[in-house]
Scaffold this motif. Structure first.
Motif, PDB file in Angstrom:
ATOM      1  N   PHE A 158     -11.397  52.856 -75.875  1.00 27.85           N
ATOM      2  CA  PHE A 158     -10.961  51.648 -76.347  1.00 27.85           C
ATOM      3  C   PHE A 158      -9.411  51.811 -77.111  1.00 27.85           C
ATOM      4  O   PHE A 158      -8.755  50.953 -76.718  1.00 27.85           O
ATOM      5  N   VAL A 159      -9.118  52.934 -77.660  1.00 29.88           N
ATOM      6  CA  VAL A 159      -8.008  53.268 -78.339  1.00 29.88           C
ATOM      7  C   VAL A 159      -6.902  53.256 -77.497  1.00 29.88           C
ATOM      8  O   VAL A 159      -5.768  52.686 -77.485  1.00 29.88           O
ATOM      9  N   HIS A 160      -7.398  53.788 -75.986  1.00 32.35           N
ATOM     10  CA  HIS A 160      -6.323  54.042 -74.998  1.00 32.35           C
ATOM     11  C   HIS A 160      -5.847  52.657 -74.518  1.00 32.35           C
ATOM     12  O   HIS A 160      -4.744  52.568 -74.192  1.00 32.35           O
ATOM     13  N   PHE A 161      -6.681  51.848 -74.374  1.00 34.95           N
ATOM     14  CA  PHE A 161      -6.844  50.549 -73.828  1.00 34.95           C
ATOM     15  C   PHE A 161      -5.716  49.704 -74.632  1.00 34.95           C
ATOM     16  O   PHE A 161      -4.610  49.014 -74.357  1.00 34.95           O
ATOM     17  N   LEU A 162      -6.076  49.654 -75.835  1.00 35.36           N
ATOM     18  CA  LEU A 162      -5.337  49.067 -77.017  1.00 35.36           C
ATOM     19  C   LEU A 162      -3.853  49.599 -77.000  1.00 35.36           C
ATOM     20  O   LEU A 162      -2.824  48.842 -77.126  1.00 35.36           O
ATOM     21  N   LYS A 163      -3.696  51.021 -76.928  1.00 38.38           N
ATOM     22  CA  LYS A 163      -2.384  51.709 -77.035  1.00 38.38           C
ATOM     23  C   LYS A 163      -1.556  51.293 -75.995  1.00 38.38           C
ATOM     24  O   LYS A 163      -0.311  51.001 -76.111  1.00 38.38           O
ATOM     25  N   LYS A 164      -1.991  51.201 -74.767  1.00 36.96           N
ATOM     26  CA  LYS A 164      -1.295  51.098 -73.686  1.00 36.96           C
ATOM     27  C   LYS A 164      -0.668  49.426 -73.376  1.00 36.96           C
ATOM     28  O   LYS A 164       0.339  49.282 -73.218  1.00 36.96           O
ATOM     29  N   GLY A 165      -1.622  48.619 -74.030  1.00 37.75           N
ATOM     30  CA  GLY A 165      -1.194  47.143 -74.277  1.00 37.75           C
ATOM     31  C   GLY A 165      -0.046  47.102 -75.437  1.00 37.75           C
ATOM     32  O   GLY A 165       1.119  46.281 -75.112  1.00 37.75           O
ATOM     33  N   SER A 166       0.052  47.828 -76.354  1.00 42.46           N
ATOM     34  CA  SER A 166       0.993  47.858 -77.317  1.00 42.46           C
ATOM     35  C   SER A 166       2.116  48.403 -76.939  1.00 42.46           C
ATOM     36  O   SER A 166       3.459  47.899 -77.203  1.00 42.46           O
ATOM     37  N   PHE A 222      -5.284  32.111 -84.075  1.00 42.64           N
ATOM     38  CA  PHE A 222      -6.140  32.317 -85.254  1.00 42.64           C
ATOM     39  C   PHE A 222      -5.530  33.626 -85.634  1.00 42.64           C
ATOM     40  O   PHE A 222      -5.355  33.712 -87.244  1.00 42.64           O
ATOM     41  N   LEU A 223      -5.388  34.597 -85.053  1.00 43.83           N
ATOM     42  CA  LEU A 223      -4.459  35.913 -85.638  1.00 43.83           C
ATOM     43  C   LEU A 223      -3.303  35.891 -86.422  1.00 43.83           C
ATOM     44  O   LEU A 223      -3.232  36.289 -87.594  1.00 43.83           O
ATOM     45  N   ASP A 224      -2.520  34.813 -85.724  1.00 47.26           N
ATOM     46  CA  ASP A 224      -1.369  34.610 -86.429  1.00 47.26           C
ATOM     47  C   ASP A 224      -1.521  33.846 -87.722  1.00 47.26           C
ATOM     48  O   ASP A 224      -1.035  34.230 -88.787  1.00 47.26           O
ATOM     49  N   GLN A 237      -1.777  43.172 -81.240  1.00 48.94           N
ATOM     50  CA  GLN A 237      -2.480  42.595 -82.470  1.00 48.94           C
ATOM     51  C   GLN A 237      -3.563  43.438 -83.152  1.00 48.94           C
ATOM     52  O   GLN A 237      -3.476  43.952 -84.066  1.00 48.94           O
ATOM     53  N   ILE A 238      -4.611  43.605 -81.963  1.00 40.41           N
ATOM     54  CA  ILE A 238      -5.669  44.289 -82.632  1.00 40.41           C
ATOM     55  C   ILE A 238      -5.133  45.952 -82.842  1.00 40.41           C
ATOM     56  O   ILE A 238      -5.856  46.403 -83.756  1.00 40.41           O
ATOM     57  N   TYR A 239      -4.594  46.557 -82.137  1.00 40.69           N
ATOM     58  CA  TYR A 239      -4.124  47.844 -82.116  1.00 40.69           C
ATOM     59  C   TYR A 239      -3.299  47.939 -83.352  1.00 40.69           C
ATOM     60  O   TYR A 239      -3.417  48.928 -84.263  1.00 40.69           O
ATOM     61  N   ALA A 240      -2.421  46.960 -83.893  1.00 38.87           N
ATOM     62  CA  ALA A 240      -1.586  47.159 -85.066  1.00 38.87           C
ATOM     63  C   ALA A 240      -2.620  47.115 -86.327  1.00 38.87           C
ATOM     64  O   ALA A 240      -2.464  47.838 -87.312  1.00 38.87           O
ATOM     65  N   LEU A 241      -3.518  46.100 -86.225  1.00 38.73           N
ATOM     66  CA  LEU A 241      -4.466  46.063 -87.278  1.00 38.73           C
ATOM     67  C   LEU A 241      -5.309  47.084 -87.557  1.00 38.73           C
ATOM     68  O   LEU A 241      -5.440  47.662 -88.543  1.00 38.73           O
ATOM     69  N   LEU A 242      -5.843  47.694 -86.575  1.00 42.38           N
ATOM     70  CA  LEU A 242      -6.576  49.006 -86.680  1.00 42.38           C
ATOM     71  C   LEU A 242      -5.868  50.028 -87.382  1.00 42.38           C
ATOM     72  O   LEU A 242      -6.331  50.957 -87.935  1.00 42.38           O
ATOM     73  N   ASN A 243      -4.697  50.316 -86.492  1.00 44.94           N
ATOM     74  CA  ASN A 243      -3.880  51.429 -87.046  1.00 44.94           C
ATOM     75  C   ASN A 243      -3.383  51.324 -88.438  1.00 44.94           C
ATOM     76  O   ASN A 243      -3.345  52.083 -89.207  1.00 44.94           O
ATOM     77  N   LYS A 244      -2.983  49.896 -88.877  1.00 47.93           N
ATOM     78  CA  LYS A 244      -2.503  49.648 -90.271  1.00 47.93           C
ATOM     79  C   LYS A 244      -3.547  49.904 -91.317  1.00 47.93           C
ATOM     80  O   LYS A 244      -3.479  50.371 -92.482  1.00 47.93           O
ATOM     81  N   LYS A 245      -5.027  49.608 -90.901  1.00 44.36           N
ATOM     82  CA  LYS A 245      -6.064  49.924 -91.605  1.00 44.36           C
ATOM     83  C   LYS A 245      -6.680  51.295 -91.507  1.00 44.36           C
ATOM     84  O   LYS A 245      -7.931  51.500 -92.064  1.00 44.36           O
ATOM     85  N   VAL A 270       9.960  38.072 -82.194  1.00 42.72           N
ATOM     86  CA  VAL A 270       9.984  39.529 -82.591  1.00 42.72           C
ATOM     87  C   VAL A 270      10.037  39.560 -84.058  1.00 42.72           C
ATOM     88  O   VAL A 270       9.701  40.466 -84.749  1.00 42.72           O
ATOM     89  N   TYR A 271      10.723  38.692 -84.728  1.00 41.48           N
ATOM     90  CA  TYR A 271      11.063  38.818 -86.471  1.00 41.48           C
ATOM     91  C   TYR A 271       9.488  38.612 -86.859  1.00 41.48           C
ATOM     92  O   TYR A 271       9.280  39.046 -88.045  1.00 41.48           O
ATOM     93  N   PHE A 272       8.815  37.573 -86.263  1.00 35.64           N
ATOM     94  CA  PHE A 272       7.491  37.351 -86.751  1.00 35.64           C
ATOM     95  C   PHE A 272       6.844  38.414 -86.628  1.00 35.64           C
ATOM     96  O   PHE A 272       5.887  39.065 -87.627  1.00 35.64           O
ATOM     97  N   SER A 273       6.629  39.330 -85.748  1.00 32.70           N
ATOM     98  CA  SER A 273       5.930  40.410 -85.320  1.00 32.70           C
ATOM     99  C   SER A 273       6.136  41.338 -86.427  1.00 32.70           C
ATOM    100  O   SER A 273       5.322  42.180 -87.038  1.00 32.70           O
TER     101      SER A 273
END
Length: 326
Positions: free
Chosen positions: A55-63, A223-225, A37-45, A97-100
């Protein structure tokens, strides 16, 4: 640390590297498993470059991990939905997945562990036959007044079975006057299907709020949802209509408690301004209790009592309590 960071993202504030301790942020994000979620939000913005490389590497791996898992779950879900469509069984995928893809903008933006499907209760026997012929076994049909059952399928090379939860409602019987038909009436077919549908945006928000309430907001994922659907809908979300429907459904206290807590925690987030209500529902809820599972306080106890005994619209709560003593 994580709360002001998320508020900065949603408020479109600049993320100067000296403003946050990214090692502590990493610990918070790992605790709640919200890397995708955090990776997608940061990437989108377009804010990824404003954060440290580790930090980016950590988020990207989780994504990437979420992407592989969600891709598999989506393929398995579509096999099930194809069979339901062929048998003319109305079905609405819930969360997942549809929600995501719809609200976070990418398949990998929110990890999912199982498949949740809403069906008509009259179709339970047909669905049972289809799933059993597809290799699933009924794991649990839940308590008598419950609203879902679980099927599992063991997969070669995996210790964790594939799980499909079949819902025919979203709340326990006799705890509200909620009518699931209102969800069906506003649902829209997912092209090119006729019987596979998705919820309206308004009802999706309602669902996520009730889902968060049921878990007493025990993770930042809830909360993020809620925040993400709010941002996605922008001016389309009508909180007044939601409160009006919740009052009719006997779920108003649950909805207002959930949004009150969201507003209390993210008090500097512009998205939460629309949630304001003139009551103190959820006033004892504490963030510390979900960040530290060993944390104890008087407020934690008071919040538990408030949630369990006073967290529902009063006339339905009394009705349920009376029934439990019979």
């Amino acid at each position: 640390m994580i709360i002001p960071f998320i508020e900065s993202i949603y408020n479109h504030s600049s993320l100067r590297q000296n403003d946050f301790d990214y090692h502590k942020l990493k610990d918070d994000i790992q605790h709640f498993s919200i890397e995708p979620q955090i990776y997608a939000l940061l990437n989108k913005k377009a804010c990824l470059d404003d954060t440290p490389a580790f930090f980016v590497h950590f988020l990207k791996k989780g994504s990437e991990t979420a992407f592989i898992q969600n891709l598999f779950l989506k393929s398995q879900m579509e096999k099930v939905l194809c069979r339901f469509e062929d048998q003319q069984i109305e079905t609405i995928p819930l969360k997942g997945v549809y929600f995501s893809e719809t609200y976070f903008g990418h398949l990998a933006a929110r990890s999912t562990s199982d498949i949740d499907l809403l069906i008509r209760k009259k179709d339970l026997k047909k669905i049972d036959n289809i799933l059993k012929l597809s290799g699933f076994t009924l794991e649990s049909d839940g308590p008598k007044n419950h609203f879902h059952c679980s099927y599992i399928k063991h997969l070669p090379g995996s210790e964790i079975p594939l799980q499909v939860e079949i819902h025919w409602d979203i709340l326990k019987e006799n705890t509200s006057s909620f009518d699931i038909n209102t969800f069906w009436e506003s649902s829209i077919p997912i092209s090119p299907n006729r019987y596979i549908k998705h919820l309206s945006h308004q009802h999706t928000f309602y669902l996520m709020v009730l889902h968060a309430w049921r878990h007493n907001l025990d993770s930042l994922r809830h909360f993020l949802d809620i925040l993400q659907v709010t941002e996605f809908l922008e001016n389309q979300l009508n909180v007044a209509d939601l409160y009006s429907q919740a009052k009719k459904d006997g779920t108003l206290k649950r909805v207002q408690r959930t949004l009150n807590i969201t507003k209390q925690l993210f008090d500097k987030c512009s998205l939460t301004h629309a949630y304001a209500v003139n009551n103190n529902y959820g006033k004892w809820w504490e963030y510390k209790k979900i960040r530290d599972r060993n944390y104890r306080s008087l407020k934690v106890y008071l919040d538990w009592v408030d949630f369990v005994w006073f967290g529902r619209d009063q006339h339905f709560h009394i009705k349920k309590r009376k029934a439990s003593f019979q």
